[in-house]
Design a protein around this motif. Structure first.
Motif, short mmCIF file in Angstrom:
data_model
loop_
_atom_site.label_atom_id
_atom_site.label_comp_id
_atom_site.label_asym_id
_atom_site.label_seq_id
_atom_site.Cartn_x
_atom_site.Cartn_y
_atom_site.Cartn_z
N TYR A 215 -10.42 4.28 42.31
CA TYR A 215 -9.87 3.28 43.45
C TYR A 215 -9.27 4.01 44.49
CZ TYR A 215 -9.52 0.00 39.55
OH TYR A 215 -9.75 -0.92 38.60
N LEU A 216 -9.45 3.36 45.57
CA LEU A 216 -8.93 3.95 46.98
C LEU A 216 -7.77 3.09 47.44
CD1 LEU A 216 -12.31 4.71 48.73
CD2 LEU A 216 -11.03 6.17 47.51
N ILE A 217 -6.66 3.16 47.40
CA ILE A 217 -5.36 2.53 47.77
C ILE A 217 -4.84 3.24 49.21
CG2 ILE A 217 -3.27 1.95 46.92
CD1 ILE A 217 -5.37 3.75 44.51
N ASN A 218 -4.67 2.29 50.08
CA ASN A 218 -4.04 2.67 51.14
C ASN A 218 -2.91 1.79 51.69
OD1 ASN A 218 -6.27 4.16 53.16
ND2 ASN A 218 -7.34 2.63 51.59
N VAL B 162 -14.41 1.82 44.36
CA VAL B 162 -16.02 2.13 44.80
C VAL B 162 -16.67 3.20 43.70
CG1 VAL B 162 -15.16 2.00 47.33
CG2 VAL B 162 -14.90 4.48 46.04
N ARG B 163 -18.02 2.99 44.06
CA ARG B 163 -18.98 3.74 43.22
C ARG B 163 -18.75 5.40 43.62
NH1 ARG B 163 -21.66 1.35 39.42
NH2 ARG B 163 -22.17 -0.93 39.71
N VAL B 164 -18.73 6.39 42.58
CA VAL B 164 -18.80 7.67 42.88
C VAL B 164 -19.73 8.27 41.95
CG1 VAL B 164 -16.68 7.57 44.14
CG2 VAL B 164 -16.47 8.12 41.65
N PRO B 165 -20.38 9.59 42.32
CA PRO B 165 -21.15 10.47 41.17
C PRO B 165 -20.23 10.57 40.01
CG PRO B 165 -21.31 11.24 43.41
CD PRO B 165 -20.07 10.20 43.66
N ASP C 261 -28.68 3.39 47.61
CA ASP C 261 -27.94 4.43 47.18
C ASP C 261 -26.57 3.76 46.59
OD1 ASP C 261 -26.40 6.59 46.68
OD2 ASP C 261 -26.84 7.47 48.94
N PRO C 262 -26.31 4.18 45.49
CA PRO C 262 -25.15 3.45 45.08
C PRO C 262 -23.87 4.19 45.22
CG PRO C 262 -26.08 4.74 43.16
CD PRO C 262 -27.05 4.82 44.11
N VAL C 263 -23.90 5.35 45.54
CA VAL C 263 -22.64 5.97 45.86
C VAL C 263 -21.92 5.31 47.35
CG1 VAL C 263 -21.73 8.21 46.65
CG2 VAL C 263 -23.50 8.04 44.92
N GLY C 264 -20.76 5.22 47.07
CA GLY C 264 -19.91 4.68 48.20
C GLY C 264 -19.79 3.03 48.09
N GLU C 265 -20.81 2.42 47.26
CA GLU C 265 -20.75 1.07 47.14
C GLU C 265 -19.46 0.34 47.03
OE1 GLU C 265 -22.52 -2.26 44.13
OE2 GLU C 265 -23.63 -0.39 44.46
N ILE C 266 -18.96 -0.66 47.66
CA ILE C 266 -17.61 -0.96 47.38
C ILE C 266 -17.94 -2.24 46.30
CG2 ILE C 266 -15.72 -2.61 48.37
CD1 ILE C 266 -16.28 -1.20 50.95
N ARG D 56 -27.32 3.40 39.39
CA ARG D 56 -26.12 3.02 39.03
C ARG D 56 -25.29 3.27 37.82
NH1 ARG D 56 -27.91 -0.72 42.64
NH2 ARG D 56 -26.33 -1.48 44.32
N GLU D 57 -26.28 3.55 36.81
CA GLU D 57 -25.65 3.95 35.71
C GLU D 57 -25.30 5.52 35.41
OE1 GLU D 57 -27.68 0.37 35.63
OE2 GLU D 57 -28.39 1.98 35.89
N LEU D 58 -25.52 6.35 36.72
CA LEU D 58 -25.25 7.78 36.79
C LEU D 58 -24.05 7.65 37.65
CD1 LEU D 58 -28.59 9.34 36.77
CD2 LEU D 58 -26.90 9.62 35.03
#
Length: 415
Positions: free
Chosen positions: A406-409, A110-113, A90-95, A399-401
């Motif tokens: 960016y998540l900034i903390n 991170v990857r998102v839909p 599953d590509p979603v959430g991949e850093i 992955r192409e979908l």
């Protein structure tokens, strides 16, 4: 409210739940779709037969009708493709990458839909399931618009998929079919910027160009495949015959089938009669240059510039005898649609030169262009073959979908 507005609002309402679904939950949906399709094979075939009958009434060619036809084996293959997606990462959430800035902020990419994916396609009803399954696994809602020639097949497939999705506790509108196949509704879909995040056309050159020219929604151009093979002077000719025959005749109606064969002048007299013998088994029509006609005779139709530019999608091929690899490369640069090209050679330098200088999505040495396929590349079912360079190129899988964010903390940083 317009028809596309209604579908769009449904998709936007549904996209959040599938975007945040766990991998296990998405896999459960895919397995349920596979099960429902298998259990309803006879119903699907009954509806598909209505499309086949209409195709025959409308005089659609046998090769195009084959794209439309479903069989028990093809339905099993469609279900298997859903199961194969379950086994893919599953590509979603991949850093994708991350860093810590000098001020202490942590930045993670991170990857998102994508969100809502719109797909406009022709003929092949398997695309309805492939596209929906890929969108589901990658966390996207989908609005699918197939051709009117497959409307009965597409409607039953969508009904069954929505049944499976709902049984897993997700909104059935996560995937939807545009049942109104009129040009006006299709144009509305191309301009539904308020709802659709990306639009993917999958079909012939006419469909793709119409969408590229008329859409205001961002488009990923796919599909058109004027694919070439070049038989070099240093080619293994038996291999060249096998690969060229496979590329043209194994399934001529698909985008990765060969349309043009270029042959070095030094091997043309030996190679072309062997190729014609293989082609004759499938009654392939050859359109060739003068040198080709000198070697093979008057049964070869004189090739025109238009022939070299045509994606036949049929048992037709254009052939040209060339002086050398440079002429072959120049010909491909002129006529290629940027899909898939191949060289047959035992010369390492020529193989390297061909792969370096040909600017297509997939460039092969000594293997068939028919491998340009998401499944063959290990991506699972594909959404299409991108022939452009933004944002993806080549077979489009999970992955192409996705896109990225960016998540900034931080802990109080100000600028």
């Amino acid at each position: 409210m317009g028809y596309i507005d209604e579908l769009g609002k449904n998709a936007v309402a549904a996209k959040s739940s599938i975007a945040n679904a766990s991998t296990g939950e998405k896999n459960k949906i895919l397995m349920e779709i596979a099960t429902v399709l298998r259990e309803n094979t006879d119903v699907i075939l009954q509806e598909n037969e209505k499309d086949i009958a209409q195709a025959k009434e409308n005089g659609i060619s046998d090769t195009m009708t084959d794209r439309l036809r479903l069989t028990k084996e093809r339905i099993e293959g469609i279900a298997d493709a859903c199961v194969q997606l379950v086994n893919l990462e599953d590509p979603v959430g991949e850093i994708m990458e991350g860093s810590v800035r000098p001020n202490g902020m942590r930045i993670t990419k991170v990857r998102v839909p994508m969100g809502v994916v719109g797909i406009i396609y022709e003929s092949r009803p398997n695309v309805t399931v492939d596209a929906a399954a890929l969108c589901l696994k990658s966390g996207n809602a989908a609005i699918l618009r197939g051709g009117k020639e497959a409307i009965h097949s597409n409607k039953i497939l969508m009904q069954l998929m929505q049944q499976a999705i709902a049984s897993c506790g997700y909104p059935k509108q996560t995937v939807q079919l545009v049942e109104d196949t009129s040009r006006e509704v299709s144009t509305d879909m191309m301009r539904a910027n308020d709802y659709i995040d990306v639009l993917i056309p999958r079909g012939g050159a006419g469909l793709i160009q119409a969408i590229v020219k008329n859409a205001t929604v961002p488009v990923i151009e796919t599909g058109t495949g004027n694919c070439h093979i070049y038989v070099d002077a240093a080619a293994d000719l038996e291999m060249a015959v096998s690969i060229t025959d496979n590329g043209k005749t194994q399934r001529p109606s698909v985008c990765n089938a060969l349309e043009t064969c270029l042959v070095h002048k030094d091997v043309a007299a030996e190679f072309l009669p062997k190729l014609k013998k293989a082609f004759d088994k499938h009654q392939v029509e050859i359109r060739g240059c003068e040198k080709t006609r000198e070697i093979l005779g008057d049964t070869v139709i004189p090739a025109t510039q238009e022939d070299y530019a045509t994606e036949f999608l049929d048992y037709i091929i254009s052939i040209k005898v060339v002086e050398d690899i440079d002429e072959a490369i120049a010909h491909i640069r002129k006529y290629s649609t940027g899909h898939s090209e191949c060289i047959i050679t035992e010369n390492y330098s020529n193989a390297e030169k061909f792969q370096k200088e040909i600017d297509s999505a997939c460039v092969y040495v000594n293997c068939s262009t028919r491998f340009t396929d998401g499944g063959e590349f290990g991506l699972g079912a594909e959404i299409g073959i991108s022939t452009q360079k933004l944002h993806v190129r080549g077979p489009m899988g999970l992955r192409e979908l996705t896109t990225m964010k960016y998540l900034i903390n931080g802990n109080g940083q100000i600028r």
